[in-house]
Design an enzyme around this catalytic site. Structure first.
Site, PDB file in Angstrom:
ATOM      1  N   ASP A   1      -4.430   5.508   4.639  1.00 41.80           N
ATOM      2  CA  ASP A   1      -3.561   5.094   3.531  1.00 41.80           C
ATOM      3  C   ASP A   1      -3.236   6.252   2.589  1.00 41.80           C
ATOM      4  O   ASP A   1      -2.197   6.235   1.918  1.00 41.80           O
ATOM      5  CB  ASP A   1      -4.227   3.964   2.748  1.00 41.80           C
ATOM      6  CG  ASP A   1      -4.337   2.687   3.566  1.00 41.80           C
ATOM      7  OD1 ASP A   1      -3.676   2.601   4.617  1.00 41.80           O
ATOM      8  OD2 ASP A   1      -5.085   1.784   3.155  1.00 41.80           O
ATOM      9  N   GLY A   2      -4.107   7.246   2.542  1.00 46.42           N
ATOM     10  CA  GLY A   2      -3.867   8.384   1.658  1.00 46.42           C
ATOM     11  C   GLY A   2      -2.614   9.164   2.002  1.00 46.42           C
ATOM     12  O   GLY A   2      -1.983   9.753   1.120  1.00 46.42           O
TER      13      GLY A   2
ATOM     14  N   ASN B  38       0.015   3.025  -6.007  1.00 46.97           N
ATOM     15  CA  ASN B  38      -1.169   2.178  -6.035  1.00 46.97           C
ATOM     16  C   ASN B  38      -1.539   1.708  -7.441  1.00 46.97           C
ATOM     17  O   ASN B  38      -1.375   0.548  -7.768  1.00 46.97           O
ATOM     18  CB  ASN B  38      -2.357   2.907  -5.405  1.00 46.97           C
ATOM     19  CG  ASN B  38      -2.668   2.406  -4.006  1.00 46.97           C
ATOM     20  OD1 ASN B  38      -1.968   1.557  -3.469  1.00 46.97           O
ATOM     21  ND2 ASN B  38      -3.710   2.935  -3.409  1.00 46.97           N
TER      22      ASN B  38
ATOM     23  N   ASP C  16     -15.778   0.426 -19.065  1.00 50.63           N
ATOM     24  CA  ASP C  16     -15.648   1.689 -18.335  1.00 50.63           C
ATOM     25  C   ASP C  16     -14.202   2.122 -18.189  1.00 50.63           C
ATOM     26  O   ASP C  16     -13.930   3.295 -17.900  1.00 50.63           O
ATOM     27  CB  ASP C  16     -16.284   1.570 -16.938  1.00 50.63           C
ATOM     28  CG  ASP C  16     -17.799   1.621 -17.005  1.00 50.63           C
ATOM     29  OD1 ASP C  16     -18.326   1.881 -18.101  1.00 50.63           O
ATOM     30  OD2 ASP C  16     -18.452   1.414 -15.971  1.00 50.63           O
TER      31      ASP C  16
END
Length: 438
Positions: free
Chosen positions: A184-185, A279, A309
């Protein structure tokens, strides 16, 4: 670039009308065509996209909650096939087909650098496209610098490949479609290369995870041939237009982080950067041990202060990435939406929420924040956000057209099943290792 191979931007025109340079419902100018009629002096909404390279005009965003009408021309020659049997001019996202105004002549191949497992598929694909299909192949220069590609059998093919450098060469007008080899990268990297219209993307599953890569490389010749002939379905993966505004600061002897002002003005200089994100946008606390404290605005209204966070702002495509690991739901890419997901929130009331694609989000550091925050876009371009900086996020006019193996619905559910099986196998292998250690 070492070779241009440029082709003219041409759009396939309908028999009854001419193509318009803008597909948003509120384009810049004194007149606007809407359902065959001109409306003058229509109220313009806020800007939605980056300025075009060929014109100073900007896309304008309407107040529709469903977001802007996406641009349906992809690269120099690709567009969505119009359905002549449609009663209304509403495109069914589940039945979008690819069409070419002219036969494609150039292709960009994205490959993970120095991955030994991809060398043979890469060489086979380059040989097939250059020698059998007579296409111009573009590859990033760093890929061809791999010593493993220096063998004599690939030298003749290598001479016919055009190279480019990221952030230096503009290939947006040279490439007709894109082929990704890997996980997917590779698709995320392809998206980052095109800040406006993106050519159609065909992704082969040769990596670890395959949410976005539906094609199997075993039958690549027939599959690539079908795409070249225009026999393929499309899913338009919406992207986020992200505007990062940072106050220009200079360190002085009296004040370490004083703002640099111009001619006594009350407002500091600002540096504005725009990005297209496929994304998600991640705002986190960075290396600090303190919780991040950021204010979240929705169309100018303060919704909540996120203490934890961090927070994720995801597209439907990104809902199966970091967001699902943070406890969010998975959304089909055809759903026009933006997902907001807190990362380990210090509150029981703030849960993941889904908002319409047409809204505008703004994130700023709270006045009582004890530390700065950090933002990353699709895992890249990480930068620090201080007090006075802002991040504005909305749906982009330029989606990423992903070529389907079957259709958008079946491909998505099959990818979920494959990734579920992959996670089960990974957990079983970990259990086996633990039993062996025991």
């Amino acid at each position: 670039m070492e070779a241009s191979g440029a082709s003219k931007w041409t759009l396939k025109s309908d028999a009854s009308s001419k193509p318009f340079p803008y597909c948003c419902s509120g384009c810049d100018g004194s007149e606007e065509l809407l359902r065959g009629k001109f409306f003058r002096n229509r109220t313009k909404a806020r800007s939605m996209s980056m300025p075009s390279a060929q014109s100073s005009a900007k896309f304008r965003r309407t107040q529709s909650l469903h977001g802007p009408s996406p641009v349906t021309t992809f690269g120099p020659k690709a567009s969505i096939l119009k359905n002549p049997k449609a009663v209304m001019h509403i495109q069914d996202p589940a039945r979008q087909r690819l069409t070419w105004s002219k036969p494609p002549k150039s292709v960009l191949i994205i490959k993970k650098i120095r991955d030994a497992g991809l060398l043979q598929p890469f060489k086979e694909l380059c040989t097939f496209l250059t020698q059998q299909k007579n296409m111009i192949v573009y590859v990033e220069r760093k890929v061809l610098e791999d010593p493993a590609l220096a063998n004599e059998s690939f030298v003749s093919v290598k001479k016919n490949i055009c190279t480019f450098r990221e952030d230096y060469d503009d290939i947006s007008k040279c490439v007709d479609f894109i082929i990704c080899l890997g996980g997917d990268g590779t698709l995320l990297y392809a998206s980052s290369l095109f800040q406006e219209s993106v050519p159609p993307v065909m992704a082969f599953h040769l990596g670890s995870l395959g949410f976005l890569t539906p094609f199997n490389f075993d039958t690549y010749q027939s599959q690539v041939t079908e795409v070249i002939e225009g026999n393929a379905a499309l899913v338009l993966r919406s992207r986020l237009q992200v505007t990062v505004v940072k106050a220009v600061r200079e360190k002085g002897p009296a004040e370490e982080n004083s703002l640099k002002l111009t001619n006594g003005d009350a407002e500091p200089n600002h540096k504005t950067m725009q990005y297209q994100v496929l994304n998600e946008v991640v705002i986190d606390r960075g290396p600090s041990s303190y919780l991040s404290n950021v204010d979240l605005f929705l169309d100018g209204h303060l919704i909540t202060t996120v203490q934890g966070d961090g927070v994720l702002v995801s597209t439907p495509t990104g809902s199966t990435a970091y967001a699902v690991a943070a406890g969010a739901s998975m959304i089909h890419p055809n759903v026009p939406a933006i997902m907001i997901t807190p990362i380990c929130p210090h509150s029981l009331s703030f849960r993941p929420i889904v908002v319409p694609a047409g809204v505008e989000l703004k994130i700023m550091l709270s006045q009582d924040a004890r530390n700065t925050a950090w933002v990353s876009l699709d895992g890249r371009r990480r930068q620090e956000i201080a007090c006075g900086d802002s991040i504005t996020i909305t749906t982009s006019c330029f989606p990423l057209p992903s070529i389907c193996f079957r259709d958008p619905v079946n491909d998505w559910f099959e990818s979920l099943a494959q990734c579920l099986h992959w996670n089960v196998r990974k957990k079983q292998s970990h259990l086996c290792l633990e039993e062996e250690d025991f």
